[in-house]
Design a protein around this motif. Structure first.
Motif, PDB file in Angstrom:
ATOM      1  N   CYS A 134       0.847  -1.240  -0.177  1.00 32.51           N
ATOM      2  CA  CYS A 134      -0.037  -0.029  -0.009  1.00 32.51           C
ATOM      3  C   CYS A 134       0.784   1.284   0.039  1.00 32.51           C
ATOM      4  O   CYS A 134       0.337   2.171   0.060  1.00 32.51           O
ATOM      5  CB  CYS A 134      -0.969  -0.017   1.255  1.00 32.51           C
ATOM      6  N   ALA A 135       2.196   1.164   0.267  1.00 30.99           N
ATOM      7  CA  ALA A 135       3.013   2.215   0.238  1.00 30.99           C
ATOM      8  C   ALA A 135       4.452   1.712  -0.210  1.00 30.99           C
ATOM      9  O   ALA A 135       4.809   0.778   0.208  1.00 30.99           O
ATOM     10  CB  ALA A 135       3.030   3.078   1.423  1.00 30.99           C
ATOM     11  N   ALA A 155       0.795   4.055   7.103  1.00 35.19           N
ATOM     12  CA  ALA A 155       0.293   3.418   6.084  1.00 35.19           C
ATOM     13  C   ALA A 155      -0.168   1.910   6.427  1.00 35.19           C
ATOM     14  O   ALA A 155      -1.221   1.331   6.191  1.00 35.19           O
ATOM     15  CB  ALA A 155       0.747   3.644   4.619  1.00 35.19           C
ATOM     16  N   TYR A 159      -4.078   0.820   6.800  1.00 32.04           N
ATOM     17  CA  TYR A 159      -4.661  -0.060   5.769  1.00 32.04           C
ATOM     18  C   TYR A 159      -4.586  -1.567   6.025  1.00 32.04           C
ATOM     19  O   TYR A 159      -4.840  -2.241   5.285  1.00 32.04           O
ATOM     20  CB  TYR A 159      -3.958   0.127   4.395  1.00 32.04           C
TER      21      TYR A 159
END
Length: 550
Positions: A134-135, A155, A159
């Motif tokens: 997600c990052a 992050a 998430y």
């Protein structure tokens, strides 16, 4: 005037990991990450070496599911790329794993040199991980490196997904630049939408004759097991779990009905769910596994669905309502009842075990394990029939069952159990794994032995890939036979047992339970055509797809 001394980028990353609860980092060293490893030795974060990089990622996944976040550190190219499948699994299963990769130094990358472990432009590796995290951040600028680290960890937490952090080796010891603490925007539920969603849910519950809860994997990942239990204790509603949400509530709780998985469910759980006139679907993901390959009979007109940031009630949609806030508000508003639970669980009883000269079977194996499971044991399960058979296992406490239930990657259990046992040293791991899956990552049992851990490994040995065999038989499903019981001769201190009958299994299991000083592995020979009832139902459905039938 003296120049102020700040932490190095590597030191700051280790400090922030430790503060996030990551006390151990799994991995295999390589030259591009050695400087970071050297820093780790001097920090409170402990390194746990693994036999392979993908095993490090599986271990970090198991650790994250128990501790809230996990991490691995590997070298560039050959190391990081070997983790891709396991990291993709963590992404699919919503497990916050921090992938730390060393990289050629910033100065080394000048003039585009052909250096070892390179496989294209230096940006390729980051671009690959962008698809399964997600990052992603590359710490190649000391001015912003600290903030990049903070953003990546935030992050992962927000998430519940993996993140990727790449650190060039010539910047590990370079001082970063502290910045004022940044107020990261937190998700805030819409108060009016939340109030209306709870009010409509309470109204439906008051009108319902047979309301119940289906609990899913998001409750695990968000740490909402206690909130679920509070709602159950106040409302006395019966609860079924999805397979990916298994053990989100203690499975010997009087409200627990079992796993609902469409046609693969037990008759009792299936009846209770499908006759209900109101289903509170909390944190449920409607994937093909949790719906029994879409055999579930769930009427959206009789459903309240609370997912990550939204509540859907029949045709009404309430956006910007977090699952945590909805569950908390509903639990606080529901009327308490002193009535007994309406659907007590099916008693866990079995025929006398062992029976003389009776060959071992999957069904009998699970029955016996149910009798010996204790509150101090957690089950880590691989895919295949051991996973489908585990539908009938009842663990004692919440979050004591780990599996790659949705992504369904073979080779998860043995390395994931390593991470889980390190995260929860007060628990003993019971590892359920097929012979094919063990051959993929079973070498990690040597790390268990090296660290003095004491898991009990049950190998479901049916001489091949049982799931595929039940879908489509062929010689491609056969694998080479291993003497799993003799692995102690290679892996170090380890007790091994080879069993074919119930008497032999009982003796081996008793010895393994008594043996607290080292791993135990029980090689259970099963008939090639032996299968759990859930496996048989699943295979019958999948067979039509393989053959192109509708």
């Amino acid at each position: 005037m003296s120049t102020p001394h700040f932490e190095s980028i590597g030191q700051y990353l280790l400090k922030r990991l430790y503060e996030a609860g990551v006390k151990h980092v799994f991995g295999v060293p390589g030259d591009y990450v050695l400087g970071f490893y050297d820093l780790m030795v001097k920090s409170p974060v402990k390194h746990i070496g693994t036999t392979r990089e993908d095993c490090a990622a599986f271990a970090a996944d198991g650790y994250a599911r128990c501790q809230g976040m996990g991490a691995l550190a590997v070298t560039y190219g050959v190391g990081a790329l070997n983790t891709v499948n396991a990291v993709a699994g963590a992404y699919a299963e919503s497990s916050p794993v921090i992938v730390i990769s060393g990289a050629p130094g910033v100065s080394e990358q000048l003039d585009d040199p052909l250096i070892h472990h390179r496989f294209g432009p230096f940006t390729f590796q980051r671009e690959i991980f962008e698809r399964i995290t997600c990052a992603t951040v590359v710490l190649n600028d000391p001015v912003i490196a600290f903030r990049q680290i903070d953003h990546a960890l935030a992050a992962a937490r927000r998430y519940c997904k993996p993140v990727y952090i790449e650190i060039p080796r010539d910047l590990v010891m370079v001082s970063g630049y502290p910045m004022p603490a940044e107020s990261l925007q937190q998700f805030v539920s819409d108060e009016s939408a939340l109030a209306e969603a709870v009010a409509e849910t309470l109204e439906l519950m008051a009108q319902s004759i047979s309301p119940m809860i289906i609990a899913g994997v998001e409750l695990h990942r968000r740490g909402l097991q206690g909130d679920l239990l509070e709602l159950v204790e106040r409302s006395h509603l019966p609860v079924a779990a999805t397979l990916t949400g298994k053990s989100v509530i203690a499975e010997r709780h009087p409200a627990y009905l079992g796993i609902y998985e469409g046609a693969m469910s037990s008759e009792h759980a299936r009846y209770m769910v499908e006759q209900s006139d109101l289903l509170l679907m909390l944190g449920v993901t409607l994937n093909d596994i949790d719906t029994g390959i879409y055999t579930a009979k769930l009427d959206p007109h009789h459903m309240v669905r609370a997912a990550l940031d939204e509540v859907t009630i029949r045709a009404h949609r309430y956006p910007r309502v977090s699952l945590a806030d909805f569950l908390s508000a509903l639990s606080g508003s529901v009327k308490t009842t002193g009535e007994a639970f309406t659907a007590p669980p099916v008693a866990l009883q079995a025929e006398k075990f062992p029976q003389i000269h009776r060959p071992m079977s999957t069904a009998r194996l699970v029955e016996r394990l149910n009798q010996v499971l204790s509150p101090e044991m957690m089950v880590i399960c691989d895919v295949g029939d051991c996973l489908f058979a585990s539908i009938d296992l009842r663990v004692h406490e919440q979050s004591e069952f780990l599996a790659s239930s949705y992504y369904a990657t073979m080779g998860f259990a043995v390395p994931a159990a390593l991470g889980a046992q390190i995260a929860r040293p007060d628990h003993r791991a019971l590892i359920l794994v097929g012979d094919g899956a063990f051959q993929m990552t079973g070498t990690e049992l040597s790390t268990h032995a090296h660290l003095g851990l004491n898991p009990i490994v049950i190998v479901f040995n049916n001489a091949g890939y049982s799931t595929e065999r039940f879908i489509l038989e062929g010689p491609f499903n056969d694998i080479s036979p291993w003497r799993f019981d003799r692995l102690g001769e290679v892996f170090g201190p380890l007790s091994g047992y080879d069993v074919r009958t119930e008497e032999e299994f009982e003796e081996a299991l008793s010895s393994a339970l008594e043996n607290q000083s080292m791993p135990s592995i029980i090689n259970v020979h099963l008939a090639v055509d032996d299968a759990s009832s859930a496996m048989q139902r699943l295979a019958a459905h999948l067979k039509t797809r393989v053959k192109g039938e509708s």
